[in-house]
Design a protein around this motif. Structure first.
Motif, PDB file in Angstrom:
ATOM      1  N   ALA A 220       0.840  -1.205   0.000  1.00 19.34           N
ATOM      2  CA  ALA A 220       0.000   0.000   0.000  1.00 19.34           C
ATOM      3  C   ALA A 220       0.872   1.250   0.000  1.00 19.34           C
ATOM      4  N   ALA A 221       1.894   1.234   0.820  1.00 22.25           N
ATOM      5  CA  ALA A 221       2.815   2.378   0.862  1.00 22.25           C
ATOM      6  C   ALA A 221       3.594   2.498  -0.443  1.00 22.25           C
ATOM      7  N   GLY A 222       4.037   1.377  -0.984  1.00 22.79           N
ATOM      8  CA  GLY A 222       4.849   1.380  -2.200  1.00 22.79           C
ATOM      9  C   GLY A 222       4.096   1.793  -3.450  1.00 22.79           C
ATOM     10  N   LEU A 223       2.782   1.685  -3.426  1.00 21.50           N
ATOM     11  CA  LEU A 223       1.984   2.095  -4.578  1.00 21.50           C
ATOM     12  C   LEU A 223       1.748   3.599  -4.614  1.00 21.50           C
ATOM     13  N   ILE A 224       1.934   4.269  -3.476  1.00 23.70           N
ATOM     14  CA  ILE A 224       1.602   5.695  -3.388  1.00 23.70           C
ATOM     15  C   ILE A 224       2.804   6.570  -2.992  1.00 23.70           C
ATOM     16  N   LEU A 225       3.429   6.239  -1.885  1.00 23.37           N
ATOM     17  CA  LEU A 225       4.427   7.130  -1.290  1.00 23.37           C
ATOM     18  C   LEU A 225       5.629   7.472  -2.175  1.00 23.37           C
TER      19      LEU A 225
END
Length: 127
Positions: A59-64
């Protein structure tokens, strides 16, 4: 196209975060009783929690990386990893004859392929 890719990545991130939090923090016996969670009864709790942490990181890797402009190439790399995770989920749900979850996994897989293709190709962050 850029907006569509952001929306697709956001949807995947929301799914990953919800699934990750559930797998990480819900007790194993409750997961096994929940719809689509029957497979957890046959898996070690450590494996399930590890998958949960991987999903939170996804989830973090898709956005941040894109939002912070720090190694934005990690967005499509994460999307490719999500594709692999969904292939594993499809195989698992096939084994448990849970067709409705296979359809969901295929939809998530298609979104991840779209994000990976778009961010590695026409709407690359480096272009």
């Amino acid at each position: 196209m850029n907006l569509t890719l952001w929306i697709a990545a956001g949807l995947l991130a929301a799914v990953a975060l919800a699934g990750g939090i559930t797998k990480t923090f819900v007790p194993g016996h409750k997961l096994a009783e929940s719809p689509g969670g029957g497979w957890t009864a046959h898996a070690s709790i450590g494996f399930v929690k590890t998958l949960g942490i991987i999903e939170i990181l996804a989830a973090a890797g898709l956005i941040l990386p894109a939002v912070l402009d720090i190694a934005p190439v990690l967005v499509p790399v994460t999307a490719v990893c999500w594709v692999l995770l969904m292939i594993g989920a499809i195989v698992t749900h096939l084994r448990n004859a849970e067709a409705e979850f296979i359809v969901l996994n295929l939809a998530y897989l298609a979104l991840a392929v779209f994000v990976a293709w778009g961010r590695l190709g026409p709407e690359s962050f480096t272009g």
